[in-house]
Design a protein around this motif. Structure first.
Motif, PDB file in Angstrom:
ATOM      1  N   ASP A 140      -3.070   1.800 -18.471  1.00 41.48           N
ATOM      2  CA  ASP A 140      -2.269   3.528 -18.130  1.00 41.48           C
ATOM      3  C   ASP A 140      -3.022   4.304 -17.291  1.00 41.48           C
ATOM      4  N   ARG A 141      -4.316   3.704 -16.843  1.00 39.24           N
ATOM      5  CA  ARG A 141      -4.942   4.252 -15.839  1.00 39.24           C
ATOM      6  C   ARG A 141      -4.707   3.669 -14.425  1.00 39.24           C
ATOM      7  N   ILE A 142      -4.619   2.198 -14.427  1.00 37.89           N
ATOM      8  CA  ILE A 142      -4.746   1.641 -13.430  1.00 37.89           C
ATOM      9  C   ILE A 142      -3.459   0.961 -13.056  1.00 37.89           C
ATOM     10  N   ALA A 143      -2.718   1.598 -11.827  1.00 40.83           N
ATOM     11  CA  ALA A 143      -1.224   0.838 -11.214  1.00 40.83           C
ATOM     12  C   ALA A 143      -1.321  -0.639 -10.948  1.00 40.83           C
ATOM     13  N   ALA A 176       0.773  -1.194   0.133  1.00 41.44           N
ATOM     14  CA  ALA A 176      -0.032  -0.028   0.041  1.00 41.44           C
ATOM     15  C   ALA A 176       0.759   1.444  -0.190  1.00 41.44           C
ATOM     16  N   ARG A 177       1.838   1.461   0.807  1.00 36.60           N
ATOM     17  CA  ARG A 177       2.763   2.481   0.590  1.00 36.60           C
ATOM     18  C   ARG A 177       3.372   2.712  -0.603  1.00 36.60           C
ATOM     19  N   VAL A 178       3.811   1.526  -1.440  1.00 39.78           N
ATOM     20  CA  VAL A 178       4.332   1.717  -2.563  1.00 39.78           C
ATOM     21  C   VAL A 178       3.092   2.280  -3.589  1.00 39.78           C
ATOM     22  N   MET A 179       1.998   1.890  -3.391  1.00 41.19           N
ATOM     23  CA  MET A 179       0.625   2.145  -4.421  1.00 41.19           C
ATOM     24  C   MET A 179       0.565   3.607  -4.049  1.00 41.19           C
ATOM     25  N   TYR A 180       0.658   4.091  -2.661  1.00 37.08           N
ATOM     26  CA  TYR A 180       0.547   5.602  -2.522  1.00 37.08           C
ATOM     27  C   TYR A 180       1.588   6.386  -3.182  1.00 37.08           C
ATOM     28  N   LEU A 181       2.874   5.939  -2.989  1.00 33.39           N
ATOM     29  CA  LEU A 181       3.764   6.714  -3.617  1.00 33.39           C
ATOM     30  C   LEU A 181       3.626   6.722  -5.285  1.00 33.39           C
ATOM     31  N   LEU A 182       3.012   5.831  -5.777  1.00 35.84           N
ATOM     32  CA  LEU A 182       2.735   5.647  -7.430  1.00 35.84           C
ATOM     33  C   LEU A 182       1.542   6.557  -7.577  1.00 35.84           C
ATOM     34  N   LYS A 183       0.366   6.609  -7.042  1.00 34.10           N
ATOM     35  CA  LYS A 183      -0.741   7.114  -7.317  1.00 34.10           C
ATOM     36  C   LYS A 183      -1.186   8.260  -6.364  1.00 34.10           C
ATOM     37  N   GLY A 184      -0.892   8.171  -5.144  1.00 36.10           N
ATOM     38  CA  GLY A 184      -1.283   9.154  -4.154  1.00 36.10           C
ATOM     39  C   GLY A 184      -2.700   8.760  -3.533  1.00 36.10           C
ATOM     40  N   SER A 185      -3.679   9.847  -3.316  1.00 37.19           N
ATOM     41  CA  SER A 185      -4.926   9.377  -2.639  1.00 37.19           C
ATOM     42  C   SER A 185      -5.898   9.154  -3.492  1.00 37.19           C
ATOM     43  N   ASP A 186      -6.445   7.827  -3.634  1.00 42.26           N
ATOM     44  CA  ASP A 186      -7.462   7.339  -4.700  1.00 42.26           C
ATOM     45  C   ASP A 186      -8.294   5.965  -4.306  1.00 42.26           C
ATOM     46  N   ASP A 195      -5.808   7.631   5.290  1.00 38.63           N
ATOM     47  CA  ASP A 195      -5.855   8.573   4.233  1.00 38.63           C
ATOM     48  C   ASP A 195      -7.176   8.648   4.132  1.00 38.63           C
ATOM     49  N   GLN A 196      -8.063   9.675   4.659  1.00 38.73           N
ATOM     50  CA  GLN A 196      -9.770   9.782   4.405  1.00 38.73           C
ATOM     51  C   GLN A 196     -10.002   9.894   2.836  1.00 38.73           C
ATOM     52  N   SER A 197      -8.994  10.402   2.131  1.00 39.17           N
ATOM     53  CA  SER A 197      -9.346  10.600   0.742  1.00 39.17           C
ATOM     54  C   SER A 197      -9.094   9.230  -0.172  1.00 39.17           C
ATOM     55  N   SER A 198      -8.822   8.414   0.439  1.00 34.60           N
ATOM     56  CA  SER A 198      -8.595   6.767  -0.287  1.00 34.60           C
ATOM     57  C   SER A 198      -9.678   5.855   0.112  1.00 34.60           C
ATOM     58  N   SER A 199      -9.822   4.906  -0.611  1.00 38.02           N
ATOM     59  CA  SER A 199     -10.697   3.660  -0.245  1.00 38.02           C
ATOM     60  C   SER A 199     -10.110   2.426  -1.090  1.00 38.02           C
ATOM     61  N   VAL A 200     -10.367   1.353  -0.445  1.00 40.34           N
ATOM     62  CA  VAL A 200      -9.900   0.178  -0.769  1.00 40.34           C
ATOM     63  C   VAL A 200     -10.777  -0.776  -0.878  1.00 40.34           C
ATOM     64  N   ILE A 201     -11.320  -1.508  -1.793  1.00 39.36           N
ATOM     65  CA  ILE A 201     -12.036  -2.450  -2.143  1.00 39.36           C
ATOM     66  C   ILE A 201     -11.534  -3.968  -2.180  1.00 39.36           C
ATOM     67  N   SER A 221      -8.200   3.198  -9.335  1.00 39.30           N
ATOM     68  CA  SER A 221      -6.727   3.818  -9.790  1.00 39.30           C
ATOM     69  C   SER A 221      -5.332   3.204  -9.682  1.00 39.30           C
ATOM     70  N   GLY A 222      -5.782   1.744  -8.964  1.00 36.03           N
ATOM     71  CA  GLY A 222      -4.721   0.906  -8.576  1.00 36.03           C
ATOM     72  C   GLY A 222      -5.139  -0.435  -8.306  1.00 36.03           C
ATOM     73  N   MET A 223      -4.288  -1.666  -8.327  1.00 31.38           N
ATOM     74  CA  MET A 223      -4.909  -2.884  -7.939  1.00 31.38           C
ATOM     75  C   MET A 223      -3.506  -3.472  -7.360  1.00 31.38           C
ATOM     76  N   PHE A 224      -3.829  -4.202  -6.159  1.00 29.47           N
ATOM     77  CA  PHE A 224      -2.831  -4.870  -5.791  1.00 29.47           C
ATOM     78  C   PHE A 224      -3.192  -6.406  -5.586  1.00 29.47           C
ATOM     79  N   VAL A 225      -2.645  -7.118  -6.386  1.00 34.55           N
ATOM     80  CA  VAL A 225      -2.890  -8.682  -6.518  1.00 34.55           C
ATOM     81  C   VAL A 225      -2.053  -9.609  -5.534  1.00 34.55           C
ATOM     82  N   SER A 226      -2.672  -9.934  -4.474  1.00 36.39           N
ATOM     83  CA  SER A 226      -2.107 -10.403  -3.359  1.00 36.39           C
ATOM     84  C   SER A 226      -1.249 -11.697  -3.550  1.00 36.39           C
TER      85      SER A 226
END
Length: 341
Positions: free
Chosen positions: A268-271, A174-184, A212-218, A245-250
């Motif tokens: 191009d849209r989804i990290a 998640a920390r890496v994702m935030y560095l890549l895309k910010g709040s989303d 981060d109140q500006s982000s959400s995780v599904i 904006s991004g996806m983490f495949v665990s």
């Protein structure tokens, strides 16, 4: 002082001394006291290495793993085990592999029973990814040591557990994702609903973004494992969440998702952050269809599991109980800069 000298001084046979030293067989209480007094007086310490060199036959370690795919995570873990066996071949350690289908109820129980009855292992190495079937089997192992690899399992007493902390790995992703895309808006995808490691990686990923109140995780749990079915699931999922904006495949199948996102024109849209430094994932990392890989050194896990069995069961050395696997982070620039073992 040797065992022969202890026997002579205590006035007993060598066999009696051996039974006292290893607490096996019947020895009269007075005889045991006499032998133990000589042992205490001379400060005798058995040499487990010498004992193993004299051992007749193999020491069999039964290994219970999910079915490995060629070049996949479980195959890499197994290759580390066989490398350790090769390095320790002087000590006649034999690995007996038995595989189970983690998606098929009863598969682990059947594989474990077959391994136990057919080969009578001296110790077990187990990937406990189906705890509801592992726990009943462990209750049958009254005197046989066992070790966990890949995942821990609570309320058990293994010789050691060799695993990465999955919560911290998810938090790191998640920390890496935030560095890549910010709040989303982000998604954490897994294909095995009940796997402990995958649930913990999701929890770590989610908890990072709770700050981060500006982000959400599904949470996205895909019931399928075949590529075509995964694509159908992703069609529905991305349609329901068009702002993703991004996806983490665990888990290791991140390259499935990378091909899907590229084919659908969504990359191009989804990290995309994946898990495990497999050849397919490294290839996707190199061509930019995966942005980052978190890895857990499967070859080293396998190697360490057999070496720990050797230390504990054959050399009688104290177990290290928990061997934490580092959280490795790979980008395109360092995708090939790793050592397997």
């Amino acid at each position: 002082m040797t065992i022969t000298e202890i026997a002579a001084q205590a006035g007993v046979s060598i066999g009696t001394v051996d039974r006292v030293l290893h607490n096996r067989g019947r020895v009269a209480p007075q005889t045991r006291e006499r032998v133990e007094a000589v042992i205490a007086q001379c400060g005798y310490q058995p040499n487990p290495l010498a004992r193993q060199l004299k051992r007749k036959g193999n020491f069999t370690a039964g290994v219970l793993l999910p079915m490995p795919d060629a070049g996949g995570y479980w195959q890499l873990l197994q290759s580390g085990m066989t490398e350790a066996q090769h390095m320790l071949n002087w000590f006649a350690i034999k690995l007996q592999f038995q595989y189970y289908d983690r998606c098929l109820p009863g598969s682990f129980a059947a594989a474990a029973e077959q391994l136990k009855t057919q080969f009578h292992p001296d110790a077990y190495v187990i990937a406990p990814v189906v705890p509801e079937e592992v726990l009943p089997f462990l209750s049958e192992l009254t005197d046989t040591p066992f070790l966990f690899v890949d995942s821990p399992l609570a309320q058990t007493e293994p010789v050691a557990t060799i695993a990465q902390n999955p919560y911290k790995a998810g938090f790191c992703a998640a920390r890496v994702m935030y560095l890549l895309k910010g709040s989303d808006q982000y998604a954490c995808l897994r294909m095995y609903a009940n796997a402990y490691n995958l649930r913990e990686r999701y929890r770590g990923f989610r908890d990072f973004f709770k700050q981060d109140q500006s982000s959400s995780v599904i949470e996205a749990v895909c019931p399928a494992t075949k590529e075509a079915d995964v694509c159908a699931f992703l069609d529905d999922f991305t349609a329901r969440y068009p702002e993703l904006s991004g996806m983490f495949v665990s888990h290791a199948e991140a390259y499935f998702v990378s091909k899907y996102l590229t084919f659908r024109g969504l990359k191009d849209r989804i990290a995309l952050i994946g898990f495990d430094n497999l050849p397919e994932n490294r290839s996707a990392l190199a061509d930019g269809s995966i942005d980052c890989i978190i890895s857990q050194r499967p070859e080293y896990q396998g190697y360490a599991s057999i070496y720990e069995i050797y230390r504990s069961c054959l050399l009688s050395q104290p177990s290290r109980e928990t061997i934490d696997i580092p959280i490795d982070i790979f980008f395109k620039e360092n995708a090939t800069d790793f050592v397997s073992i």
